[in-house]
Design an enzyme around this catalytic site. Structure first.
Site, PDB file in Angstrom:
ATOM      1  N   LYS A 157       0.814  -1.221   0.000  1.00 46.35           N
ATOM      2  CA  LYS A 157       0.000   0.000   0.000  1.00 46.35           C
ATOM      3  C   LYS A 157       0.852   1.276   0.000  1.00 46.35           C
ATOM      4  CE  LYS A 157      -3.286  -2.873  -0.020  1.00 46.35           C
ATOM      5  NZ  LYS A 157      -3.978  -3.166  -1.271  1.00 46.35           N
TER       6      LYS A 157
ATOM      7  N   GLU B 177      -1.663   7.618   7.777  1.00 47.73           N
ATOM      8  CA  GLU B 177      -2.559   8.484   7.009  1.00 47.73           C
ATOM      9  C   GLU B 177      -3.370   9.305   7.979  1.00 47.73           C
ATOM     10  OE1 GLU B 177      -5.266   6.436   4.433  1.00 47.73           O
ATOM     11  OE2 GLU B 177      -3.748   6.010   2.922  1.00 47.73           O
TER      12      GLU B 177
ATOM     13  N   HIS C 158     -15.303  -3.686   8.643  1.00 44.45           N
ATOM     14  CA  HIS C 158     -14.652  -3.744   7.331  1.00 44.45           C
ATOM     15  C   HIS C 158     -15.189  -4.845   6.433  1.00 44.45           C
ATOM     16  CE1 HIS C 158     -12.232  -0.530   8.654  1.00 44.45           C
ATOM     17  NE2 HIS C 158     -11.776  -1.218   9.668  1.00 44.45           N
TER      18      HIS C 158
ATOM     19  N   ARG D 152      -8.436  -7.335  -8.516  1.00 45.87           N
ATOM     20  CA  ARG D 152      -9.209  -8.578  -8.684  1.00 45.87           C
ATOM     21  C   ARG D 152     -10.640  -8.227  -9.073  1.00 45.87           C
ATOM     22  NH1 ARG D 152      -9.365  -7.391  -3.062  1.00 45.87           N
ATOM     23  NH2 ARG D 152     -11.494  -6.861  -2.491  1.00 45.87           N
TER      24      ARG D 152
HETATM   25  C1  MV4 Z   1      -9.536   5.182   5.968  1.00 51.83           C
HETATM   26  C2  MV4 Z   1     -10.661   5.779   6.565  1.00 51.83           C
HETATM   27  C3  MV4 Z   1     -10.516   7.063   7.022  1.00 51.83           C
HETATM   28  N1  MV4 Z   1      -9.336   7.728   6.894  1.00 51.83           N
HETATM   29  N2  MV4 Z   1      -8.392   5.879   5.849  1.00 51.83           N
HETATM   30  C4  MV4 Z   1     -11.283   0.779   5.540  1.00 51.83           C
HETATM   31  C5  MV4 Z   1     -11.074  -0.220   4.453  1.00 51.83           C
HETATM   32  C6  MV4 Z   1      -9.806   0.173   3.777  1.00 51.83           C
HETATM   33  N3  MV4 Z   1      -9.842  -0.095   2.374  1.00 51.83           N
HETATM   34  C7  MV4 Z   1      -9.674   1.620   4.066  1.00 51.83           C
HETATM   35  N4  MV4 Z   1     -10.618   1.945   5.082  1.00 51.83           N
HETATM   36  C8  MV4 Z   1     -10.707   3.196   5.570  1.00 51.83           C
HETATM   37  N5  MV4 Z   1      -9.568   3.941   5.479  1.00 51.83           N
HETATM   38  C9  MV4 Z   1      -8.306   7.114   6.303  1.00 51.83           C
HETATM   39  N6  MV4 Z   1      -7.147   7.777   6.183  1.00 51.83           N
HETATM   40  C10 MV4 Z   1     -11.837   5.046   6.620  1.00 51.83           C
HETATM   41  C11 MV4 Z   1     -11.868   3.756   6.129  1.00 51.83           C
HETATM   42  C12 MV4 Z   1     -13.116   3.058   6.167  1.00 51.83           C
HETATM   43  C13 MV4 Z   1     -13.756   2.739   7.384  1.00 51.83           C
HETATM   44  C14 MV4 Z   1     -13.193   3.016   8.633  1.00 51.83           C
HETATM   45  C15 MV4 Z   1     -13.850   2.691   9.811  1.00 51.83           C
HETATM   46  C16 MV4 Z   1     -15.090   2.044   9.768  1.00 51.83           C
HETATM   47  C17 MV4 Z   1     -15.655   1.736   8.550  1.00 51.83           C
HETATM   48  C18 MV4 Z   1     -14.999   2.077   7.348  1.00 51.83           C
HETATM   49  C19 MV4 Z   1     -15.600   1.781   6.123  1.00 51.83           C
HETATM   50  C20 MV4 Z   1     -14.967   2.116   4.959  1.00 51.83           C
HETATM   51  C21 MV4 Z   1     -13.729   2.756   4.980  1.00 51.83           C
END
Ligand code: MV4
Length: 503
Positions: A116, A201, A236, A293
């Site tokens: 990443k 981040e 997630h 994918r």
């Molecule tokens: C984040 C974020 C907020 N800020 N990154 C979760 C899955 C992964 N692909 C990335 N995700 C997130 N990254 C930053 N810098 C919020 C999420 C996020 C999330 C976080 C907490 C609870 C539910 C979530 C659902 C989608 C994405």
């Protein structure tokens, strides 16, 4: 060129891929573990081979066995589906070294996007906005991270470079918390991925999780098929996805789509892929990661674009040019997908296993069900709890919602518990109906208790349950799939909301 495909997966996605192969006139080879002897993908394929015991590491994760069976059966290509070996660049390499076609991206792109931190650095170079955070590709020491953290500002997130999908993330509210959380995150990443590297981040709150579907051929053409709104998640795990997103207008869609194409081009992308973005309240968007994918939620894109993504994947891997130009991609109507999981929404979504004794699937206009199970099949604890995907299309979002409510009501599964009641509650919530939800909605604002409270028909539910229990001795009645109340209030409310928000 190949005329037979080995499907290196199981369940609904293996069935989905077999269907695409069949329509293209290609032979299909399934593989199965002990737990999957009776599985639907085994019955649907032209041939099926046993690969090992129920634990995935002895079967679906055994790249060497899969390749040997491909060779033995005369399959010329391997489709990895999602999960298992789908994003392992070493497996893609092995497939190619064996003289087989890997139906997916080049190993180099899988590797670049799989790390990443590397992905962030590469797309940044291509002019793609990323969430403010650490930069560069190399690994960072604890001292370097402690130095950079206050410059990014709190709250922030520690993420594993080998992670993705939110595994191994830690929220940090202050510099004082950093050392302990850093240690914990590195430990978790080390044991989960064998790689303790992390990056930082800035934490974006109240953001939406919106992803773009990409198709890229071997002739330099990359197009996007619009977006999917994926903000409804729990721990997630996505639970419901829709396309288009209620949050994007045509202008923002066009801009984000172009950026998604740019991000894919940065790793010389081939085949189908997905660019994940976070979009904040001010409609500013940031690249999060790329999934190299086919995704679980691809059907919502298929329903609004009319494009069969799996068939396109196969055509692309045969060296064909994309049939569709960007200007010809049209999003028509609205599609919603509910992931139907064998788990108990009233008991912390605990997985539910056992034999499915009855299964009546919803059908009718605008309804699609992708499933890998049937009445008589035993849900084992070895794999994920997804038993089917219910996808509904409508000319408008309102029609898609009403259709989904109707289809959920029609759906009958006995023998295991499912999260259908959860979906019914989401689809009855005013926030969902109004399209006003973000990534925190399910975990912070939505609870099954709350959704159930205030319902007047608890006595009726109790009576129904008693009747069912009495009549289904020996069978485990899962939950009452209720009929939605005839409430016009939500629709009045939404009509009002739409009038107020009309541009
Ligand atoms: C984040 C974020 C907020 N800020 N990154 C979760 C899955 C992964 N692909 C990335 N995700 C997130 N990254 C930053 N810098 C919020 C999420 C996020 C999330 C976080 C907490 C609870 C539910 C979530 C659902 C989608 C994405």
């Amino acid at each position: 060129m190949f005329n037979k495909v080995l499907i290196a997966n199981r369940g609904e996605i293996a069935v989905r891929i077999i269907r695409a192969c069949r329509e293209l006139g290609l032979g299909t080879v399934a593989v199965f573990s002990d737990a999957d002897r009776e599985a639907l993908h085994v019955r649907y394929a032209d041939e099926a081979y046993y690969i090992g015991s129920s634990h995935a590491r002895d079967s679906y994760l055994r790249g060497d066995k899969l390749i040997a069976i491909a060779k033995q059966s005369g399959a010329g290509a391997v489709h990895p589906g999602y999960g298992f070996l789908a994003e392992r660049d070493d497996f893609a390499h092995m497939v190619q070294d064996a003289g087989l076609v890997f139906i997916g991206p080049r190993p180099s792109a899988i590797a670049a996007m799989g790390d990443k931190a590397t992905a962030r650095a590469m797309v940044t170079k291509a002019g793609v906005p990323v969430v403010p955070g650490t930069e560069g590709e190399g690994s960072l020491s604890d001292e370097e991270i402690a130095d950079i953290a206050p410059k990014i500002g709190f709250p922030l997130l520690i993420k594993a470079t080998a992670g993705g999908g939110g595994r191994g993330m830690r929220e940090v509210k202050s510099q004082a918390e950093l050392p302990d959380l850093l240690r914990a995150a590195r430990q978790e990443a080390e044991s989960a991925f064998g790689d303790g590297n992390v990056y930082l981040e800035k934490l974006l709150t109240k953001a939406r999780h919106i992803e773009f579907q990409i198709l890229a051929d071997d002739h330099g053409n990359i197009i996007h098929l619009g977006e999917r709104e994926c903000s409804l998640q729990r721990r997630h795990q996505k639970l419901l996805e829709e396309s288009p997103s209620p949050f994007l207008d045509d202008e923002l869609r066009k801009e984000m789509g172009q950026v998604a194409i740019k991000a894919s081009a940065a790793v010389d992308y081939l085949n189908a892929g997905t660019i994940e973005f976070l979009v904040d309240e001010d409609q500013k968007f940031y690249f999060l990661e790329m999934n190299t994918r086919l995704q679980v939620e691809h059907p919502v894109t298929e329903m609004v674009t009319g494009i069969d993504i799996v068939k396109e994947q196969i055509r692309i891997s045969r060296g064909r040019k994309l049939r569709t130009k960007q200007k010809d991609v049209r999003l028509q109507g609205w599609a919603i997908e509910c992931r139907i999981n064998a788990e108990d929404p009233y008991n912390d979504f605990l997985p539910s296993t056992g034999k499915i004794t009855q299964s009546l699937l919803p059908t009718g206009p605008g309804v699609r069900v992708d499933t890998g199970v049937y009445a008589g099949f035993e849900i084992s604890p070895y794999y994920d709890s997804l038993i089917s995907k219910l996808i509904c299309w409508g000319e408008t979002r309102g029609e898609a919602i009403l259709r989904m409510r109707r289809a959920l009501e029609e759906y009958r599964i006995l023998g295991v518990k499912t999260n259908i009641p959860f979906h019914q509650n989401i689809l009855a919530s005013t926030r969902f109906i109004a399209g006003r939800y973000d990534t925190r909605f399910v975990e912070e604002r939505f609870s099954m208790d709350q959704a159930e409270a205030g319902k007047k028909n608890l006595a009726a539910i109790a009576a129904l349950m008693a009747t069912i229990v009495a009549h289904r001795e020996g069978q485990r009645a899962s939950q009452i799939v209720r009929k939605s109340e005839r409430d016009t209030s939500n629709w009045k409310w939404m009509g009002r909301w739409e009038r107020v928000n009309r541009s």
